[in-house]
Design an enzyme around this catalytic site. Structure first.
Site, PDB file in Angstrom:
ATOM      1  N   ALA A 150     -14.161  66.912  74.629  1.00 33.35           N
ATOM      2  CA  ALA A 150     -13.922  68.139  74.760  1.00 33.35           C
ATOM      3  C   ALA A 150     -14.171  69.237  76.277  1.00 33.35           C
ATOM      4  CB  ALA A 150     -14.020  69.540  73.652  1.00 33.35           C
ATOM      5  N   ARG A 151     -15.750  69.678  76.213  1.00 31.38           N
ATOM      6  CA  ARG A 151     -16.187  70.067  77.040  1.00 31.38           C
ATOM      7  C   ARG A 151     -17.342  69.935  76.698  1.00 31.38           C
ATOM      8  NH1 ARG A 151     -12.473  69.481  79.456  1.00 31.38           N
ATOM      9  NH2 ARG A 151     -11.215  70.967  80.843  1.00 31.38           N
ATOM     10  N   GLU A 153     -20.492  69.374  86.780  1.00 31.38           N
ATOM     11  CA  GLU A 153     -19.891  67.594  87.111  1.00 31.38           C
ATOM     12  C   GLU A 153     -20.088  67.983  87.990  1.00 31.38           C
ATOM     13  OE1 GLU A 153     -15.776  67.721  83.745  1.00 31.38           O
ATOM     14  OE2 GLU A 153     -17.410  67.564  81.967  1.00 31.38           O
ATOM     15  N   HIS A 156     -15.593  62.161  83.072  1.00 28.95           N
ATOM     16  CA  HIS A 156     -14.301  62.794  82.538  1.00 28.95           C
ATOM     17  C   HIS A 156     -12.684  62.382  83.040  1.00 28.95           C
ATOM     18  CE1 HIS A 156     -13.334  67.394  82.464  1.00 28.95           C
ATOM     19  NE2 HIS A 156     -12.052  67.178  82.016  1.00 28.95           N
TER      20      HIS A 156
END
Ligand SMILES: NC(=O)c1ccc[n+]([C@@H]2O[C@H](COP(=O)([O-])OP(=O)(O)OC[C@H]3O[C@@H](n4cnc5c(N)ncnc54)[C@H](O)[C@@H]3O)[C@@H](O)[C@H]2O)c1
Ligand SMILES: O=C(O)[C@H](O)COP(=O)(O)O
Length: 586
Positions: free
Chosen positions: A297-298, A327, A346
Site C-alpha cells: 500500500a504505502r 523512496e 515499489h
C-alpha cells in the site's frame, strides 16, 4: 474525525416524514474552474438525479491542440504517449531534479508523473499559472500538493483503476514467496550454497490472512487468497460493505480481531492521517506471535523503526515490503537490510499490462482536462465562483458536516436520501459536499464537485435527492441514512447546526467535539454526566436535550472543549439510563 463507536441504532426513533412534493430546479450554468479553461455545467430539473454530469470526451478534435506542451517526467506506456501526441507536443524528461522540473514547468500546460516526482508548491509557483493539468499515472496522489494545485487553479487527475490487479498480484506473490523463502533461497544458491534445511517454509492453505483495507486492491487480494490459495480470509475496513465481503466469503472484523488472529496480514489502506503509522509497536504487540506482514500500500502506514524491533524480537516473523516511508529508502536502511525482510522497489503497479492501461487512462484524462471538459478523474477541489460561494457558503459547510455526522453514526452509510427544504436550489455543490463528508475521511480520494458522483458510485454509496418547497434559499437539509436514522441541519446565525436526530428536536452547533447519546428521561442525569466529565477535566461548552414526551427517551448532545478519553466515554456510556453513546469530532 474520530468515532469511538460506529454503530448508532436510533431506528425506532426515526419517524421523520417527508413530503413528496418536488420543486422545479432552476436551469443554470455555473463555471467551476478559474484559469484558462473555464468549465461550465448546465443543470436542469431531474438531471442531477439521473445523469452523471462527469464525462470524459473521447473526441479527437485537435483544433486547439497547437500550443499544448505536455511534460512527462516518469516512464509512461507508449500507448498513452501516442494519445497525448495527438493532442499536444510531448516532452519526456525523466529523473529531473526539483530545480530542473521548476525551470521547465513554466513552459508546460500539462505534467504527467508517477510516484517519484514530487509536485510541490514550488512547482506550481514556478509554472506562473501556465500549468493547467497534473496527471498522476496511477492511484496514490500523496506526491502531489493538492492544496497548492487547487490554489493555482490546476486540475489534478489520476488513473485509479488500471493497476488494481497488478498490485493485488504482487501482494499474492510476496505472500507466497515469503511463506516459502523464495528470495532468500535464491540468494543462497547464487552464493553457491545448498541449504535445504534452512529454508523450510510455512504452508498457506488453511492459514488466516487479514486484509487491512477492503477497497479495490484488498478485494482482489482476498479473492485470490481464498480461491487460489485456500486461505481463510478476514478483512478489516471500517467503511466497507459487509455484503460485498460476504459475497466472496470474507468476514469483516475489527482491527484488533483481524490482526490478533491472522497468520498473514496484508495492508491495502490509503495513507491518510488516520492510517499514518497505524502499524506500530502497539499493534505489533496485539498480533499473533510470528505473524507475517505484506505491504504493497504505502510505506507510511507502518512505523518502520517499530517494525525492525518487532522483527528483532520475533513478534513479527517476516515482512515483505514494496513501499517505504522514504523512496528510495536510505542505502543503509535497517529494514531493507533485515534478514527477515524481503523487498521490491515499489513494483505494485509495474506490469506491462497495468502500465499500458494506466498510460491510456491518464492520457485521456489529461487530454479531456486540457480541452476544458469536466473530468471524472479529477481529484482536487475546484475553484467555485465567488457569487456561488458567497450564496451557498454556510450551506456548503452544513452539507459536509452532516455527511461527516452521518458516516460516524452509521458506519455503512451507503443509501442516503437527501431532502432539501428550499425555495430554489441547484443541489450539485451541496450534494458533492455531502458525499465529501461521507467518503473523504475514509479514503485517499479528494472529493470535489467534479468527481463526487463518480466516487460515490465507485464506492457503492447511493445518493437520492428530493426538494420540498421552502421559504429561504435553504431552510433545512435532511439526510435519511440507510433507513436507519435521519438527521437534519440548518444554518443558524451563519453557522451549521444539527436540529433534528430521528424524531428528536435538538439544537447543536456542528463544530468541535460532540458527545451524543440517548437516555431515559429521568432526574439527575445531567448532574451525573457533568460530574464524570468534571472528574476527567473536560469542559462542557453546551448541552442540548431533546425529548418527545416526559420520562420516556431523550436525546442529549454535549459539546466539549477537550477530546474525552476512551475511559471517560466508557464511564458515561456505562450509566444504566444511557444508550448508543457516540463521540463525534467535527
Ligand atoms: N504498491 C503499488 O504500486 C500500489 C499500486 C496500487 C495501489 N497502491 C496503494 O494501495 C492502497 C489501496 O489502493 P486501492 O486502489 O485499493 O484504494 P481504495 O480506495 O479502493 O481502497 C482503500 C480502502 O481502505 C479503506 N480504509 C480507509 N481507512 C482504513 C482504515 N483505517 N483501516 C482499514 N481500511 C481503511 C477504505 O475504506 C477503502 O475501502 C493505496 O494506499 C494505494 O496507494 C499501491
Ligand atoms: O499509487 C500507485 O498507483 C502505485 O503506487 C504505483 O505507483 P507508480 O506509478 O510509481 O508505479
Amino acid at each position: 474525525m474520530a468515532c469511538t463507536k460506529a454503530t448508532f441504532t436510533f431506528s425506532q426513533y426515526c419517524s421523520d416524514r417527508c413530503s413528496s412534493s418536488r420543486r422545479r430546479r432552476r436551469a443554470s450554468a455555473v463555471s467551476f474552474f478559474n484559469g484558462n479553461s473555464v468549465m461550465r455545467l448546465s443543470s436542469h430539473r431531474g438531471a442531477l438525479l439521473t445523469n452523471n454530469v462527469l464525462e470524459t470526451s473521447k473526441s479527437k478534435d485537435k483544433s486547439s491542440s497547437n500550443n499544448n506542451i505536455i511534460l512527462v517526467s516518469e516512464k509512461l506506456g507508449e500507448a498513452g504517449l501516442k494519445v497525448l501526441r495527438e493532442w499536444g507536443d510531448v516532452e519526456c524528461a525523466y529523473d529531473l531534479s526539483p530545480e530542473e522540473l521548476c525551470s521547465k514547468i513554466s513552459c508546460c500546460d500539462a505534467l504527467i508523473v508517477r510516484s517519484a516526482t514530487k509536485v510541490t508548491r514550488e512547482v506550481f509557483q514556478a509554472s506562473k499559472g501556465r500549468l493547467k493539468v497534473v496527471g498522476r499515472a496511477g492511484v496514490g496522489i500523496d506526491n502531489v500538493d493538492l492544496q497548492a494545485a487547487t490554489e493555482f487553479g490546476c486540475i489534478v487527475v489520476n488513473a485509479p483503476t488500471s493497476n488494481t490487479v497488478a498490485a493485488a498480484e504482487l501482494a499474492i506473490a510476496h505472500l507466497a514467496a515469503m511463506a516459502r523463502n523464495v528470495a532468500r533461497a535464491d540468494a543462497s544458491m547464487k552464493a553457491s550454497k545448498w541449504e535445504r534445511n534452512k529454508y523450510v517454509g510455512v504452508s498457506m492453505v488453511g492459514k488466516t490472512v487479514a486484509i487491512m483495507g477492503f477497497g479495490k486492491v484488498g478485494y482482489e487480494v482476498a479473492r485470490r487468497a481464498k480461491a487460489a490459495l485456500g486461505m481463510n480470509v478476514v478483512a478489516h475496513d471500517p467503511y466497507a460493505s459487509a455484503d460485498r465481503a460476504s459475497a466472496i466469503g470474507v468476514h469483516l472484523v475489527s482491527f484488533d480481531e483481524a490482526i490478533s488472529n491472522a497468520d498473514f496480514i496484508s495492508l491495502h489502506m490509503p495513507l491518510i492521517p488516520s492510517t499514518h503509522k497505524i502499524f506500530n509497536h502497539t499493534s505489533f504487540a496485539k498480533m499473533k506471535r510470528g505473524a507475517r506482514i505484506i505491504n504493497v500500500a504505502r510505506g507510511g502506514v507502518i512505523d518502520e523503526d517499530d517494525l525492525v524491533r518487532a522483527l528483532d524480537d520475533g513478534t513479527v516473523a517476516e515482512a515483505a515490503l514494496d513501499v517505504f516511508t522514504e523512496e528510495p529508502p536510505a542505502k543503509d536502511s535497517k529494514l531493507v537490510k533485515h534478514e527477515k525482510v524481503t523487498v521490491t522497489p515499489h513494483l505494485g503497479g509495474s506490469t506491462k499490462e497495468a502500465q499500458e492501461g494506466v498510460a491510456i487512462e491518464i492520457a485521456e484524462a489529461v487530454m479531456g482536462a486540457l480541452k476544458g471538459e469536466l473530468s471524472a478523474r479529477a481529484v482536487n477541489a475546484p475553484a467555485v465562483p465567488t457569487e456561488l460561494v458567497a450564496e451557498l457558503a454556510p450551506y456548503v459547510v452544513l452539507a459536509e458536516k452532516l455527511g461527516r455526522v452521518a458516516v460516524q453514526l452509521v458506519s455503512e452509510s451507503r443509501d442516503v436520501k437527501v431532502v432539501y427544504r428550499s425555495a430554489d436550489l441547484d443541489t450539485r455543490l451541496l450534494r458533492a459536499m455531502i458525499i465529501k463528508g461521507l467518503i473523504e475521511p475514509t479514503s485517499n480520494s479528494a472529493i470535489n464537485l467534479v468527481n463526487a458522483d463518480f466516487i460515490a458510485k465507485e464506492k457503492g454509496v447511493r445518493i437520492s435527492e428530493e426538494i420540498i418547497a421552502g421559504v429561504e434559499l435553504i431552510d433545512s437539509i435532511q439526510l435519511q441514512i440507510s433507513n436507519v436514522i435521519s438527521i437534519e441541519g440548518k444554518v443558524k446565525y451563519g453557522s451549521p447546526h444539527l436540529t433534528r436526530v430521528g424524531s428528536f428536536d435538538v439544537d447543536v452547533s456542528l463544530e468541535g467535539n460532540l458527545i451524543l447519546y440517548r437516555q431515559v428521561d429521568q432526574p439527575g442525569m445531567i448532574g451525573r454526566v457533568g460530574t464524570i466529565l468534571g472528574q476527567h477535566n473536560i469542559n462542557v461548552s453546551f448541552m442540548s436535550l431533546g425529548r418527545t414526551c416526559r420520562r420516556k427517551m431523550a436525546i442529549v448532545a454535549i459539546g466539549v472543549d477537550e477530546e474525552p478519553s476512551k475511559e471517560a466515554l466508557q464511564h458515561i456510556g456505562s450509566l444504566p439510563a444511557i444508550q448508543d453513546l457516540v463521540f463525534l469530532k467535527l
